[in-house]
Design a protein around this motif. Structure first.
Motif, PDB file in Angstrom:
ATOM      1  N   LEU A  91      17.084  33.276  -8.128  1.00  0.00           N
ATOM      2  CA  LEU A  91      16.399  33.147  -6.836  1.00  0.00           C
ATOM      3  C   LEU A  91      15.562  34.395  -6.586  1.00  0.00           C
ATOM      4  O   LEU A  91      16.099  35.506  -6.521  1.00  0.00           O
ATOM      5  CB  LEU A  91      17.419  32.951  -5.714  1.00  0.00           C
ATOM      6  CG  LEU A  91      16.866  32.971  -4.285  1.00  0.00           C
ATOM      7  CD1 LEU A  91      15.890  31.819  -4.062  1.00  0.00           C
ATOM      8  CD2 LEU A  91      18.000  32.917  -3.260  1.00  0.00           C
ATOM      9  N   TYR A  92      14.277  34.199  -6.415  1.00  0.00           N
ATOM     10  CA  TYR A  92      13.361  35.308  -6.160  1.00  0.00           C
ATOM     11  C   TYR A  92      13.802  36.057  -4.902  1.00  0.00           C
ATOM     12  O   TYR A  92      14.046  35.453  -3.864  1.00  0.00           O
ATOM     13  CB  TYR A  92      11.937  34.759  -5.973  1.00  0.00           C
ATOM     14  CG  TYR A  92      10.927  35.787  -5.544  1.00  0.00           C
ATOM     15  CD1 TYR A  92      10.215  36.525  -6.490  1.00  0.00           C
ATOM     16  CD2 TYR A  92      10.693  36.037  -4.195  1.00  0.00           C
ATOM     17  CE1 TYR A  92       9.290  37.476  -6.096  1.00  0.00           C
ATOM     18  CE2 TYR A  92       9.775  36.988  -3.790  1.00  0.00           C
ATOM     19  CZ  TYR A  92       9.075  37.706  -4.743  1.00  0.00           C
ATOM     20  OH  TYR A  92       8.166  38.652  -4.344  1.00  0.00           O
ATOM     21  N   GLY A  93      13.903  37.362  -5.012  1.00  0.00           N
ATOM     22  CA  GLY A  93      14.180  38.184  -3.839  1.00  0.00           C
ATOM     23  C   GLY A  93      15.638  38.315  -3.478  1.00  0.00           C
ATOM     24  O   GLY A  93      15.977  38.934  -2.472  1.00  0.00           O
ATOM     25  N   ALA A  94      16.524  37.716  -4.284  1.00  0.00           N
ATOM     26  CA  ALA A  94      17.946  37.828  -3.966  1.00  0.00           C
ATOM     27  C   ALA A  94      18.415  39.274  -4.140  1.00  0.00           C
ATOM     28  O   ALA A  94      17.886  40.023  -4.967  1.00  0.00           O
ATOM     29  CB  ALA A  94      18.761  36.901  -4.867  1.00  0.00           C
ATOM     30  N   ALA A 376       0.628  32.104   2.855  1.00  0.00           N
ATOM     31  CA  ALA A 376       0.622  33.293   3.705  1.00  0.00           C
ATOM     32  C   ALA A 376       2.029  33.861   3.915  1.00  0.00           C
ATOM     33  O   ALA A 376       2.202  34.830   4.649  1.00  0.00           O
ATOM     34  CB  ALA A 376       0.005  32.938   5.061  1.00  0.00           C
ATOM     35  N   VAL A 377       3.013  33.253   3.268  1.00  0.00           N
ATOM     36  CA  VAL A 377       4.405  33.653   3.510  1.00  0.00           C
ATOM     37  C   VAL A 377       4.786  34.830   2.608  1.00  0.00           C
ATOM     38  O   VAL A 377       4.385  34.905   1.458  1.00  0.00           O
ATOM     39  CB  VAL A 377       5.347  32.455   3.250  1.00  0.00           C
ATOM     40  CG1 VAL A 377       6.810  32.877   3.260  1.00  0.00           C
ATOM     41  CG2 VAL A 377       5.093  31.363   4.273  1.00  0.00           C
ATOM     42  N   LYS A 378       5.553  35.771   3.170  1.00  0.00           N
ATOM     43  CA  LYS A 378       6.136  36.857   2.374  1.00  0.00           C
ATOM     44  C   LYS A 378       7.495  36.361   1.873  1.00  0.00           C
ATOM     45  O   LYS A 378       8.490  36.380   2.601  1.00  0.00           O
ATOM     46  CB  LYS A 378       6.301  38.117   3.217  1.00  0.00           C
ATOM     47  CG  LYS A 378       4.985  38.716   3.680  1.00  0.00           C
ATOM     48  CD  LYS A 378       5.224  39.824   4.700  1.00  0.00           C
ATOM     49  CE  LYS A 378       3.915  40.208   5.379  1.00  0.00           C
ATOM     50  NZ  LYS A 378       4.130  40.685   6.754  1.00  0.00           N
ATOM     51  N   GLY A 379       7.494  35.910   0.634  1.00  0.00           N
ATOM     52  CA  GLY A 379       8.693  35.283   0.091  1.00  0.00           C
ATOM     53  C   GLY A 379       9.847  36.258  -0.062  1.00  0.00           C
ATOM     54  O   GLY A 379       9.692  37.474   0.053  1.00  0.00           O
ATOM     55  N   GLY A 380      11.029  35.693  -0.310  1.00  0.00           N
ATOM     56  CA  GLY A 380      12.215  36.520  -0.492  1.00  0.00           C
ATOM     57  C   GLY A 380      13.368  35.988   0.311  1.00  0.00           C
ATOM     58  O   GLY A 380      13.306  34.887   0.868  1.00  0.00           O
TER      59      GLY A 380
END
Lengths: 432, 484
Positions: A91-94, A376-380
């Motif tokens: 999972l990206y940003g975990a 436009a979302v800052k993922g994580g």
């Protein structure tokens, strides 16, 4: 006071009382919530679009975003339905713990994983509201209304509806659109709402007035649009009149918009499910520039998540549909050059019980995850990981008020004052 | 008649007025005494005309039910079946195994059998209804791991209501304890999933013979072994409850008993009269329910005879017509009993009320949920289809318009105003505003270029009544027609 005149009262009252000041100056009560009309609408017409996806029935978040740090606890709670650790996607940003990610993504998200990995999906963990309620109806109304007080929640207006009444268009019947039905989320006195259903090609279906019976199309349409000028004392008459008028007047534009659309090169929508059809219809309407519909909010629901039984076979199918549909939708919007103009919120009314049941399913639970997706979302990952060692009556504890997510979407995306829409202020997380 | 049946034409209303209120109400509620129309189909048939229960699809069941609604001489019975289908909302979305259509047909028959019967018996029937057992997961609920789904919705939706939960009348613990009383109950459903003879297993006139349940099963079979025979604590009462005893406990134990009566009383009044009734009305109807041991027929009779608010101005045209009601009452008012309802459920789907596919266990939210732009089109476009002349397959043949003309006393010299007023009184049954009436009169007078000319029934008749067809379509599409 009629819907329309109440709306006018809010708007003109505010403007008349403080012309020239860019501050809220007057309070009015609309349907139980005090709202303040900003003097200047700066938000309307900048082309930003907000899409809400409801996972109806209470999605089991623990089998959606899997706790890897507490995997052995998770597996012991779920001897029948635990997802094998080796199948879990990164999972990206975990967060990491001893060099390992603490949370992972269900394998059903394979198709959408590139969008996660591009940092375009925010996962908001441990979200919910005070005194969690295990009833579907109760809990979803709280999410619809953003008012976690039972009595008001049962009768209240939708949070998007209140936003529309304050900041949306007075005249555009397509200001907000429900796909299939119209969620209570979109309703409030003064909100302009249309409901449109999609056929298998993602085209609006039945969305024009048939006039084969006789007398001629123009003559029939002309007569159908004549409405009683008086405020009727009969319940729902004004809503009927508005809906009939909005339907007929909006139908030409909707047909033209859908007709002008071509799927972006390289994008293919999966078929055979109403969720795919609905997403495609949203893309058609949102991508249209001739005409531009000006729709600010779309709402679509994907059902089937009430997995009391056979969750181990049913939920992966549902999540794969969610993933496949959203991937095509995301790519399609990007291909049309509006990937940065559309933000998608994905939510469900509650998470499910930590322990599985003998039916290979899970019963109703509490804390849940929300997802926000878009260019436009800052993922994580936002919000703390769920703690399976610290439960309340077998359910997860929540720590992020879901209204924080709404608040951020209002202030940074839809435009407007979250305080006026939500009736309180909530700390924002920074995913936008 | 409009609110408690499927509508009545002015001539029928005049006849009821003539026979008096009490006789009319008795005729309505004591419908067993009215001989049923022989055209009413007893059981579903396939599109090919087979009555083999094993071949029946859910579309066949829906078409059969719509036929019943259209043709029945016992309208209150079918209205109450519709009411219960919403109350115990069960969807083919999940009950879609090879026996699903058959099971939903049995559930529909159970609701018909108890349409105005006893609420206690109806709930006990649902306890062992095959579709319900699958829908709310009782089939997999075992002693080792009770499934809470049915017990939760039994309290929240079917018997007590969310207000009861908010007031602490039942708790999360009561749900979890009650769930144990239903463990093992669904096990024998597996038997029904084998090919069965309708003579043996359906229709479900006696549910106990359909699904044997523990603890009546003494064979130490799987069902009995999956049932939890130990004590449960529900509403503070400790006992080895089974599922039926949970129903009895709710209806015999205070304050649950009163809450149940009030929940049902309010729902019935809101279905037939108006929303958010005053407390004293709910109290009155609830008292009748309690006095009659939850007898629906006696309660409805009292509601229609003794609750004066039922006849108040506030109750007139107060409720948004459910799509099934809208469809059936329109056809009945127009005298179109020959319409084949096969496929009509698709139109109901567009209007928001896909029979046997309620959105979830809460049923159709109704009210403003019936009123979206696409659903207004769905009503209007279904009406357009009915009104359109088709030489080969006429839904509304010229003869039916001629019959309405005669019924209304319209002649070749009737004015457009008289024509509009008559069809308004037949269908809308209340006055239109003067500008709306004028728009309809103008519609009759306009030529194909939209220029106002003259209208005569004679000339309209010679071309299959296009103007009158268009007028009826417009009336069925109008906001004023959408409430009862």
């Amino acid at each position: 006071m009629s819907k329309q005149s109440r709306r006018e009262f809010i708007k003109t009252g505010a403007r008349a009382a403080g012309a020239g000041l860019a501050l809220p100056v007057i309070n009015r009560t609309a349907m139980g919530t005090t709202i303040v009309k900003e003097l200047i609408d700066t938000t309307v017409g900048d082309g930003k679009v907000f899409v809400i996806v409801e996972l109806a029935g209470g999605n089991d978040m623990l089998n959606t975003v899997i706790p890897l740090r507490q995997y052995s606890t998770y597996a012991s709670f779920r001897t029948r339905i635990a997802i094998p650790q080796g199948n879990v996607l990164p999972l990206y940003g975990a967060s990491t713990f001893n060099g390992q990610p603490t949370m992972g993504l269900a394998p059903s998200f394979q198709s959408l994983k590139p969008v996660f990995d591009a940092g375009k999906v925010a996962v908001i963990q441990s979200a919910h509201y005070p005194n969690p309620n295990l009833s579907h109806d109760f809990s979803r109304r709280i999410y619809y209304t953003a008012i976690p007080t039972s009595n008001i929640a049962l009768q209240g207006t939708g949070w998007i509806g209140r936003h529309s009444a304050l900041y949306g268009s007075d005249t555009n019947s397509l200001d907000t659109i429900g796909i299939g039905g119209v969620s209570k989320t979109l309703y409030a006195s003064g909100a302009k709402v249309s409901g449109i259903s999609a056929n298998n090609d993602g085209n609006p279906t039945g969305y024009s007035l048939s006039t084969a019976s006789g007398g001629g199309t123009t003559n029939q349409t002309t007569a159908a649009l004549v409405m009683d000028p008086a405020d009727s004392p009969i319940p729902y008459q004004q809503l009927w009149e508005t809906s009939v008028t909005d339907a007929i007047t909006g139908s030409t534009q909707v047909a033209a918009a859908a007709g002008s659309y071509v799927t972006a090169p390289g994008v293919t929508y999966p078929t055979g499910n109403s969720f795919f059809n609905g997403l495609k219809l949203i893309a058609k309407l949102a991508c249209s520039s001739s005409p531009t519909l000006g729709t600010r909010v779309y709402y679509i629901s994907q059902g089937g998540y009430d997995t009391h039984a056979t969750e181990n076979t049913d939920q992966p199918v549902l999540l794969a549909r969610l993933s496949d549909g959203l991937k095509a939708f995301y790519d399609d919007l990007a291909g049309h050059g509006i990937g940065d103009k559309v933000v998608v919120l994905i939510w469900s009314e509650f998470g499910r019980r930590v322990a599985d049941n003998a039916s290979n399913g899970t019963d109703h639970g509490t804390a849940t995850d929300m997802f926000v997706l878009g260019g436009a979302v800052k993922g994580g990952v936002y919000g703390p990981d769920p703690d399976l060692l610290n439960l309340t009556s077998g359910n997860l504890r929540w720590s992020v008020d879901f209204r924080s997510v709404y608040s951020e979407i209002i202030s940074k995306w839809l435009g407007g004052d979250p305080q006026q829409v939500l009736g309180g202020s909530f700390p924002q997380l920074g995913f936008l | 008649m409009r609110r408690a049946a499927f509508g009545a034409r002015p001539d029928e209303i005049a006849q009821k007025v003539n026979q008096g209120l009490e006789a009319t109400v008795d005729e309505l509620v004591n419908y067993e005494q009215t001989p049923e129309d022989p055209a009413v189909p007893a059981a579903p048939q396939t599109a090919q005309g087979s009555s083999d229960i094993a071949l029946i699809t859910i579309d066949d069941v829906a078409s059969w039910w719509l036929s019943r609604m259209l043709l029945t001489k016992r309208p209150l019975q079918e209205r109450m079946v519709l009411f219960w289908h919403d109350h115990y909302a069960t969807s083919y979305e999940k009950v879609n195994d090879p026996n699903g259509a058959k099971h939903l047909y049995w559930q529909n028959q159970l609701e018909r059998q108890h349409a105005t019967g006893n609420f206690r018996a109806l709930n006990k029937g649902m306890n062992r209804d095959a579709a319900m057992l699958r829908w709310l997961d009782t089939i997999t609920s075992t002693k080792a791991s009770p499934n809470e789904n049915y017990a939760r919705e039994l309290f929240e939706i079917f018997m007590l209501g969310l207000t009861a939960y908010e007031n602490g009348v039942y708790t999360e613990a009561d749900v979890q304890q009650s769930a144990r009383a239903f463990t093992g109950w669904g096990w024998n459903l597996l038997r029904l999933d084998q090919p069965v003879s309708p003579a043996v297993n359906g229709p479900a006139t006696d549910p106990t013979t359909v699904v044997p349940i523990p603890p009546d099963v003494n064979d130490n079979g799987t069902a009995a072994r999956q049932h939890d025979y130990t004590d449960k604590t529900v509403f503070g009462v400790v006992q080895n409850f089974n599922g039926d005893q949970i129903i009895d406990l709710v209806l015999d134990h205070e304050p649950q008993r009163t809450y149940s009566a009030r929940m049902l009383a309010e729902k019935l009044f809101e279905h037939f009269a108006y929303e958010n009734p005053e407390d004293y009305i709910v109290d009155h109807i609830a008292a009748v329910l309690l006095r009659t041991n939850f007898n629906i027929k006696q309660t409805l009779r009292d509601l229609f005879l003794n609750v004066k608010e039922f006849y108040s101005d506030r109750a007139i045209h107060s409720i948004v017509k459910w799509p099934a009601y809208y469809m059936i009452s329109s056809l009945r008012l127009l005298g179109l009993k020959n319409v084949n309802p096969r496929g009509a459920n698709n139109s109901l789907r567009s209007m928001g009320q896909w029979l046997f596919w309620p959105p979830d266990v809460f049923g159709w939210p109704g009210r403003e949920d019936w009123i979206t732009t696409s659903q207004t089109f769905a009503r209007a476009n279904w009406a357009d289809g009915v009104c359109t002349f088709r030489a080969a397959n006429a839904q509304m043949p010229n003869d039916s318009i001629e019959a309405l003309r005669v019924l209304g006393g319209l002649t070749d010299t009737s004015t457009p105003e008289q024509v509009v007023d008559y069809f308004t009184s037949l269908l809308v049954q209340r006055q239109l505003s003067s500008n709306v009436r004028q728009a309809l009169v103008d519609f009759l007078k306009k030529n194909t270029q939209g220029v106002i000319g003259t209208f005569s029934i004679t000339s309209d008749k010679t071309s299959n009544y296009p103007k009158i067809r268009g007028l009826i379509h417009l009336l069925l599409s109008r906001p004023e027609y959408q409430n009862y």
